[in-house]
Scaffold this active site. Sequence first.
Site, short mmCIF file in Angstrom:
data_model
loop_
_atom_site.label_atom_id
_atom_site.label_comp_id
_atom_site.label_asym_id
_atom_site.label_seq_id
_atom_site.Cartn_x
_atom_site.Cartn_y
_atom_site.Cartn_z
N HIS A 14 -28.81 -11.45 24.34
CA HIS A 14 -29.45 -12.77 24.63
C HIS A 14 -28.96 -13.58 23.35
O HIS A 14 -29.15 -13.69 22.28
CB HIS A 14 -31.12 -12.86 24.78
CG HIS A 14 -31.55 -14.01 24.75
ND1 HIS A 14 -32.38 -14.34 25.90
CD2 HIS A 14 -31.34 -15.24 24.40
CE1 HIS A 14 -32.70 -15.45 25.92
NE2 HIS A 14 -32.26 -16.11 25.08
N HIS A 16 -27.29 -17.83 22.45
CA HIS A 16 -27.00 -19.07 22.73
C HIS A 16 -25.86 -19.53 21.96
O HIS A 16 -25.70 -19.52 20.87
CB HIS A 16 -27.86 -20.10 22.55
CG HIS A 16 -29.18 -19.95 23.29
ND1 HIS A 16 -29.51 -20.45 24.57
CD2 HIS A 16 -30.35 -18.98 23.13
CE1 HIS A 16 -30.79 -19.89 25.05
NE2 HIS A 16 -31.13 -19.05 24.16
N LYS A 100 -30.07 -15.90 35.08
CA LYS A 100 -31.27 -16.34 33.92
C LYS A 100 -32.22 -17.21 34.76
O LYS A 100 -31.82 -18.21 35.27
CB LYS A 100 -30.74 -17.24 33.02
CG LYS A 100 -31.60 -17.50 32.04
CD LYS A 100 -32.30 -16.37 31.18
CE LYS A 100 -33.63 -16.65 30.23
NZ LYS A 100 -33.20 -16.97 28.93
N HIS A 137 -37.16 -15.76 31.37
CA HIS A 137 -37.74 -16.48 30.30
C HIS A 137 -39.40 -16.41 30.62
O HIS A 137 -39.81 -17.09 31.56
CB HIS A 137 -37.29 -17.94 30.16
CG HIS A 137 -38.08 -18.66 28.76
ND1 HIS A 137 -37.32 -18.68 27.62
CD2 HIS A 137 -39.35 -18.90 28.66
CE1 HIS A 137 -38.17 -19.36 26.57
NE2 HIS A 137 -39.50 -19.48 27.60
N HIS A 175 -36.60 -11.86 25.08
CA HIS A 175 -37.33 -11.94 23.85
C HIS A 175 -38.76 -12.08 23.78
O HIS A 175 -39.71 -13.01 23.92
CB HIS A 175 -36.88 -13.65 23.48
CG HIS A 175 -37.08 -14.78 24.49
ND1 HIS A 175 -38.04 -14.79 25.62
CD2 HIS A 175 -36.07 -15.66 24.73
CE1 HIS A 175 -37.42 -16.08 26.04
NE2 HIS A 175 -36.35 -16.35 25.60
N ASP A 248 -31.33 -13.89 20.62
CA ASP A 248 -31.82 -15.21 20.97
C ASP A 248 -31.29 -16.34 19.90
O ASP A 248 -32.22 -17.28 19.74
CB ASP A 248 -33.19 -15.33 21.56
CG ASP A 248 -33.73 -16.85 22.14
OD1 ASP A 248 -33.02 -17.44 22.52
OD2 ASP A 248 -34.85 -16.89 21.85
C1 NCD Z 1 -33.47 -21.53 23.13
C2 NCD Z 1 -32.59 -22.63 23.07
O1 NCD Z 1 -32.38 -23.43 22.00
O2 NCD Z 1 -31.84 -22.75 24.00
N1 NCD Z 1 -34.62 -21.69 22.17
C3 NCD Z 1 -35.58 -21.05 21.92
O3 NCD Z 1 -36.46 -21.40 21.11
N2 NCD Z 1 -35.54 -19.63 22.01
C4 NCD Z 1 -34.01 -21.25 24.36
C5 NCD Z 1 -34.74 -20.16 24.69
O4 NCD Z 1 -34.25 -18.82 25.00
O5 NCD Z 1 -35.84 -20.24 25.33
ZN ZN Z 2 -32.83 -17.87 24.59
#
Ligand code: NCD
Ligand code: ZN
Length: 347
Positions: A14, A16, A100, A137, A175, A248
């Site tokens: 996971h 970003h 997702k 999520h 998460h 995450d």
């Molecule tokens: C994530 C993001 O910034 O894209 N933020 C987070 O707090 N985890 C989005 C997510 O995974 O919820």
């Molecule tokens: Zn995330």
Amino acid sequence: MTQTLTLRRPDDWHLHLRDGEVLAGVLPDTTRHFARAIVMPNLVPPVVTGAQAAAYRDRILAAMPEGADFTPLMTLYLTQDTDPADVAAAHEAGIIKAVKLYPAGATTNSASGVTDFDAVRPVLETMAERGLPLCVHGEVTDPAIDIFDREAVFIDRVLDPVRRATPGLKVVMEHITTADAAAYVREADGEIGATITVQHLMLDRNAMLVGGIRPHYYCLPILKRGTHREALVAAALSGNPRYFLGTDSAPHVTATKETACGCAGCYTAPIALACLAQLFEDEGDLGKLDDFAGRFGPEFYGLPLNDGTVTLTRSDAPVDLPKATETGAGPITVFDPGRRIHWSVTG
Ligand code: NCD
Ligand code: ZN
């Protein structure tokens, strides 16, 4: 005495990576340590079609640092307009490895997410037939539900009903942050897994709120009380293959976190492995890290295990952790684990 730890090269289930200048700045922090990552689709606008996922994958590949050996595993952002045929074609073509589900408004860039879970049933049925995992999520967005309860309520109101309505659907609860989620994943019938982050294993909400508010610890789902953290640590160290690493890691430039209304997300990619080695050592079971970071994820996704290794070295003195990653859009503050870390990735 120097101690070393050699692990199967891990994956991040996971992650970003964003786009543009932030993508270029953060990508090396992941490719240095991880072989593959499930890349989240919550760009602006989101990655909703197979063609968009292929284009995003190509932008990631174009931004790869020289000599990197890394495979981005792409995902689609589920909306109520998602076409089951497009999902099937993107999966068939090998473009996507998961879809997702964001409840609309649950987190960063989730405005196009789902409000009516029955409306996406045809997509979920196509996914169940194909064995394509749904990454969830898991938080309700009902304003009447306290933010600290949103994950537990989601299990009863959404996750369990959706799974019952679509038997055979393979689900990753992303998460997880509560004892409730850890227990649900442990006990549920069918194919279900959960990712666990570094920050939820290392910190509870006191770290975020006692003695001053620390915006770099604000993420969603929000850090919970210590008993929940303990349940997550127990899950990660249990050797149960349903729990695996998903950092995450969620980069936001520092100025957008240190402000009156800061973004949610902890940037852990550069230090995730060193922190996990410290945590597993502190918990007295360093031997469990290899499977958590390098085996249970690929087994769940039905992908081959990585061939390579990473080596971590333990020094007697605590190591200096990086404070920020520079990007063309500004610096991104690196997560501070709040404890001394003696491990570093050395090979
Ligand atoms: C994530 C993001 O910034 O894209 N933020 C987070 O707090 N985890 C989005 C997510 O995974 O919820
Ligand atoms: Zn995330």
